[in-house]
Structure formats: structure tokens, C-alpha cells
Design an enzyme around this catalytic site. Sequence first.
Site, mmCIF file in Angstrom:
data_model
loop_
_atom_site.group_PDB
_atom_site.id
_atom_site.type_symbol
_atom_site.label_atom_id
_atom_site.label_comp_id
_atom_site.label_asym_id
_atom_site.label_seq_id
_atom_site.Cartn_x
_atom_site.Cartn_y
_atom_site.Cartn_z
ATOM 1 N N LYS A 57 -6.685 -51.773 0.728
ATOM 2 C CA LYS A 57 -6.772 -51.220 0.124
ATOM 3 C C LYS A 57 -7.879 -49.720 -0.523
ATOM 4 C CE LYS A 57 -7.339 -50.800 -4.140
ATOM 5 N NZ LYS A 57 -7.034 -49.227 -4.220
ATOM 6 N N GLU A 90 -19.990 -55.818 0.148
ATOM 7 C CA GLU A 90 -21.061 -54.395 -0.340
ATOM 8 C C GLU A 90 -21.019 -54.199 -1.017
ATOM 9 O OE1 GLU A 90 -23.267 -54.265 2.144
ATOM 10 O OE2 GLU A 90 -22.168 -55.518 3.794
ATOM 11 N N CYS A 125 -23.986 -45.638 -1.264
ATOM 12 C CA CYS A 125 -24.749 -46.975 -1.673
ATOM 13 C C CYS A 125 -26.709 -47.107 -1.572
ATOM 14 C CB CYS A 125 -23.597 -48.016 -1.234
ATOM 15 S SG CYS A 125 -23.805 -48.372 0.518
ATOM 16 N N GLU A 180 -27.031 -47.876 -11.270
ATOM 17 C CA GLU A 180 -26.583 -46.887 -9.971
ATOM 18 C C GLU A 180 -25.685 -45.440 -10.773
ATOM 19 O OE1 GLU A 180 -23.411 -48.577 -7.686
ATOM 20 O OE2 GLU A 180 -24.629 -47.424 -6.296
HETATM 21 P P1 NAD Z 1 -15.237 -49.110 -7.294
HETATM 22 O O1 NAD Z 1 -15.633 -50.201 -7.808
HETATM 23 O O2 NAD Z 1 -14.725 -48.995 -8.803
HETATM 24 O O3 NAD Z 1 -13.722 -49.627 -6.238
HETATM 25 C C1 NAD Z 1 -14.036 -49.854 -4.937
HETATM 26 C C2 NAD Z 1 -12.878 -50.062 -4.400
HETATM 27 O O4 NAD Z 1 -12.115 -51.693 -5.448
HETATM 28 C C3 NAD Z 1 -11.391 -49.134 -5.378
HETATM 29 O O5 NAD Z 1 -10.721 -49.269 -3.788
HETATM 30 C C4 NAD Z 1 -10.889 -49.886 -6.188
HETATM 31 O O6 NAD Z 1 -9.418 -49.843 -6.635
HETATM 32 C C5 NAD Z 1 -10.817 -51.527 -5.848
HETATM 33 N N1 NAD Z 1 -11.017 -52.386 -7.643
HETATM 34 C C6 NAD Z 1 -11.548 -51.361 -8.961
HETATM 35 N N2 NAD Z 1 -11.244 -52.735 -9.359
HETATM 36 C C7 NAD Z 1 -10.743 -53.568 -8.428
HETATM 37 C C8 NAD Z 1 -10.244 -55.102 -9.531
HETATM 38 N N3 NAD Z 1 -10.784 -55.691 -10.535
HETATM 39 N N4 NAD Z 1 -9.848 -56.073 -8.109
HETATM 40 C C9 NAD Z 1 -9.793 -55.876 -6.775
HETATM 41 N N5 NAD Z 1 -9.730 -54.299 -6.454
HETATM 42 C C10 NAD Z 1 -10.542 -53.057 -7.013
HETATM 43 O O7 NAD Z 1 -16.311 -47.876 -6.434
HETATM 44 P P2 NAD Z 1 -16.018 -47.186 -6.321
HETATM 45 O O8 NAD Z 1 -16.483 -45.953 -7.273
HETATM 46 O O9 NAD Z 1 -14.708 -46.763 -5.192
HETATM 47 O O10 NAD Z 1 -17.413 -46.573 -5.337
HETATM 48 C C11 NAD Z 1 -18.804 -46.480 -5.737
HETATM 49 C C12 NAD Z 1 -19.779 -47.747 -5.367
HETATM 50 O O11 NAD Z 1 -19.413 -48.303 -3.805
HETATM 51 C C13 NAD Z 1 -20.931 -47.372 -6.138
HETATM 52 O O12 NAD Z 1 -21.385 -48.664 -6.393
HETATM 53 C C14 NAD Z 1 -21.023 -47.977 -3.863
HETATM 54 O O13 NAD Z 1 -22.765 -48.180 -4.596
HETATM 55 C C15 NAD Z 1 -20.461 -49.080 -3.316
HETATM 56 N N6 NAD Z 1 -19.736 -48.661 -1.677
HETATM 57 C C16 NAD Z 1 -21.350 -49.665 -1.588
HETATM 58 C C17 NAD Z 1 -21.192 -50.096 0.008
HETATM 59 C C18 NAD Z 1 -21.926 -50.890 0.761
HETATM 60 O O14 NAD Z 1 -22.120 -51.114 1.671
HETATM 61 N N7 NAD Z 1 -22.574 -51.392 0.242
HETATM 62 C C19 NAD Z 1 -20.915 -48.632 0.714
HETATM 63 C C20 NAD Z 1 -20.684 -47.618 -0.261
HETATM 64 C C21 NAD Z 1 -20.688 -47.714 -1.279
#
Ligand code: NAD
Length: 501
Positions: A180, A255, A289, A390
Site C-alpha cells: 500500500k 521503520e 526520517c 518530528e
Molecule cells: P504515515 O504514518 O502518515 O503514513 C505511512 C503509511 O501508513 C501511508 O501509506 C498511510 O496511508 C498508512 N497509514 C496511515 N494510517 C494508517 C493506519 N491507521 N493503519 C494502517 N496504515 C496507515 O507517514 P507519512 O506521513 O506517509 O511519512 C512520514 C513518516 O514516515 C515520518 O514519520 C518519517 O520519519 C517516517 N519514515 C520512516 C522511515 C524509516 O525507515 N524509519 C523512512 C521514511 C519515512
Amino acid sequence: MAVTAGIKEYQLLIDGQFVPAASGETFETLNPTTNEVIGRVARAGKEDVDRAVRAARRAFDDGPWGRMTPNERARRLRRVAEIMRERQEELARLETLNCGKIIVESRMDVASAANCFEYYANLAGQIWGETIPMNGPLLDYTVREPYGVCGQIIPWNFPILMAAWKLAPALAAGNTVVLKPASYTPITALLLGQICLEADIPEGVVNVLPGPGNEVGAAICEHPMVDKIAFTGETETGRQILRLSAGTIKKVSLELGGKSPNIVFPDANLEEAVNGSLFAIFSNAGQRCTARTRLFLHESIHDRFMDDFLAKAGKIRIGDPLDDSTQMGPLVSRRQCERVLSFVERARSEGAELRLGGKRPEKADLQRGNFVEPTIFDLVRNDMSIAREEVFGPVLSVIPFRDEEEVVALANDTIYGLAATIWTSDVKRAHRLAARIRAGNISINYPVVNPPEAPFGGFKQSGIGRELSRHALDLYTQVKNVVVGLSEEVFDWYGRWPGGR
Ligand code: NAD
């Protein structure tokens, strides 16, 4: 993928076919540089999740994928890498159009994504177990087997690269996948799904479902036929994923977010530290991240460092991300832009000293996009919200420090533990700090590094598990132990057990 009036239509990938959502619903995907609609995308719902999971289940349980030799799987993964390289410019342009990342970075992401597929193709035949010496006439060995159906949920900041980090090791190990992508950036993940089909990865092995996280993501986490969840995103969403997956005791790897320190000692090569620190915070407009969002400067070099750093940050070229000379593009969405600016306001009200940016750029041609200037706060205290939460944008907190003890304590005073950088020419100090900082990824005299060969992941609330490297194969395989009785003696339940008890 059809084109109507300049807007491309994208469908879900389920069981080897591009199909509309069961509900017939679609959503618009935008170009963050202009906020114009660039695509209309089928919006998956629960029913589509069920269809995709069942297809992935069939492909795993009955399909040819599980029966292929590692070499046959590897050949297909290598082909994915080749096609990505052949289509690099097209994929990079679409990535930039959909997430606003500068084209130079998009090209690097596509190249890294291809490298990731190649790396795991090379490891597909190297997934093996152990033989364990036993105290008796027994042969004991382990094998590593794929979990089965993996639900993979990814964010918007590195759309194609995150898809590759998830898909490549899972497929190399023989799993099938329901992926997804984030709602803001569905396009390149769908294209990668199409490339997997072109590379002869069988139908149903890779399914791609754009749609809202709280509906599609949640349904994947709760589906009883999904064996494993791999998630990248915010720490708060990670907590929800764990709760949702608990009902069926899924294996979960996460992650999550970070608030990574970047520490500069007086004995560092300051020019290198300035340049590296700029990249570590402002590349991808701070939406990474591992962004080094807390810059700890030793008080004796603070002013000197800041003069050079501010001068160079002030010259960062903001603009059209498709232009090769642009260094910073827009943020992914208007909402993200507003969120970042609200952090800026809070930091000001808490007393941090704004030295650069803190607003949207004034140039007329940037008004339609989600641009925020490189923003630097000085004299930040580690207990201010700007140093704790963050932000996920081009906003840096500069925190002066006196000595090593103090900076280690401050660097570790966070719920996160994703990454850290240390700039020093004292080799003893470098390794002393690398050992004391509680983070999964430390770089010394180098800003950020995540090649496929090196494990990647977080301590503390930055995650569970390690992606990339051989370690990712542990995320996508489970250990099976096999014991074989070798004794000619007849097994006697109430008497002696050959091999002992
Ligand atoms: P997010 O958590 O809002 O969304 C990530 C994914 O989860 C999206 O596909 C979203 O649609 C889905 N999602 C949202 N709510 C959900 C739920 N209740 N159940 C299941 N899936 C759900 O994150 P974002 O805003 O897309 O990305 C930014 C974040 O990602 C930052 O916090 C960043 O640090 C983190 N990130 C971490 C890494 C790592 O490897 N540690 C890498 C890249 C980004």
C-alpha cells in the site's frame, strides 16, 4: 493506464490485472509544485484488500512462485532492476511530479531502487539455516522459510525507494505481497508493480493498492490471511499498526520517525561538516526520517560554523524540482507545508532564535506550490517542541554544547533512536560516541548513508527490525527446526529416549 484530458488514470494491481476499485471510487493525485491534478487513481477499499490478499495467498500457497528455484526468482528480480534502469528518466520524472522531490534526487532514488532489487537477487540463493550439534544420536538442522503473504505499507517521502526496500527482500525470500503506497504518492509504486509483471513475476505475487491508510492499511493489518506486516511511517501510525496486527499475532517490522542528532566538535574539518550538515537536513526538503534535525555545535566553534552555514543555506536554490539546478523543491502537500509552518510558530513562541527562513518563499512563480524556505533556529533548548517532535520539513534546530558528556546526554534525550552523525578528527572520540549514542545508524564524518548492503533501522521508538542488508532477509523468513532421530534403538516413551531428554 489511460489518459483523459491530460490526466492519467491509474488502477489497482490485483492478481496480475490493473482493475478499478470494487466501489468504483477514485481520488485525485496532485503535483506538489503547482497543486494541479496529475492523476486519477482507483481508491481501494476493504473489498479490494480482501481480493488482493486472497490473490497473494493463492500465489503463495498454490502458485509457481513458491516452487521456483532461487535462481529463477533471482533472474526475475534482476530483470526488474534492468527495466527500472531502462526507464530511469521516466520513473524519475513521475516521482518528481508526484512528490516534489528534485529530479537529481529522484534519479538517484530510481538508481538505488534498482540496486536494491539487484542486491536481493544476488542473495536469493543464500538463504540458509544451520546444523546444530546435539547431545545424542540426532541430526538437527534449521531452514529459513518465507512467511507467506506480506502486507507492506509505505510513506510518501521516498515512494519508489521505499517500495523497493520492501518488495525486493520479501520477493527474494519467496513471499507474496500486498503493497500500500501513501495516498499522496501512488504513481511510481503502481508502475513498479507493472514492471514486476513485465519481469515475469507471476500474477498475484505483487499487488498494489493505493487508498486511505485508516481503511486500506488497517484492513491489511487485520486480515487473517496476511502473515506479516512491514510498515514505514510515523511513530504514532506504527503504534496503531501494532494494535491492529495484535488480533492475529502478525509478525511486524516497523521503520518509524526520528529526531536525529548531528554533532560537530571543534577538531572537525569544518568545511566538510558545514556541507555535510546542509545535506543532512535540507536534502529532500527535510522530509527524511533520518534528517539530522538537531545540530549540536560545540560552543567554541558555534559562531564560526554558523557564519558559513547560514551563508550557504541562504543560497540554496528553491524552485521547480524538474529543473536540474534546483536544490530544494516543495513539500509533499499543502497540509504538510502548514504543519511545518505551525512548528515554526511554536518554536518562535518558545523562544528559539530564528536565523533563516521560517516562511514560504515570496517569488511569484512559487506561490502555487507547497514551498517552505530552509529554516534555521539557533539557541534552541533540547526541551523545546522543535527539538523533540518530528517536523518533517526543512527546519533545523541548532543547540550549542560545552563538552562530550553533555552532548551525549542531550543527543540521547529523545524518544527516537534512528540515526546520528559525529564530525571529529579524533578517532577515539568518534568511536566512543558511536558506542554511546542510542541509535541504529551512526555516521562519522559523513552525512547520511543507506546503501542496500548496510542494515537500516531504529533503536527506541524509531522502530522494530532492520531493513536492507542480509538482516532484511530475517524480516521476511522464519526459522523452522528439523530434528531427525538416527538411533537404531526403538523409541520408548516410558524408558530411554534415544538422544536423551
Ligand atoms: P504515515 O504514518 O502518515 O503514513 C505511512 C503509511 O501508513 C501511508 O501509506 C498511510 O496511508 C498508512 N497509514 C496511515 N494510517 C494508517 C493506519 N491507521 N493503519 C494502517 N496504515 C496507515 O507517514 P507519512 O506521513 O506517509 O511519512 C512520514 C513518516 O514516515 C515520518 O514519520 C518519517 O520519519 C517516517 N519514515 C520512516 C522511515 C524509516 O525507515 N524509519 C523512512 C521514511 C519515512
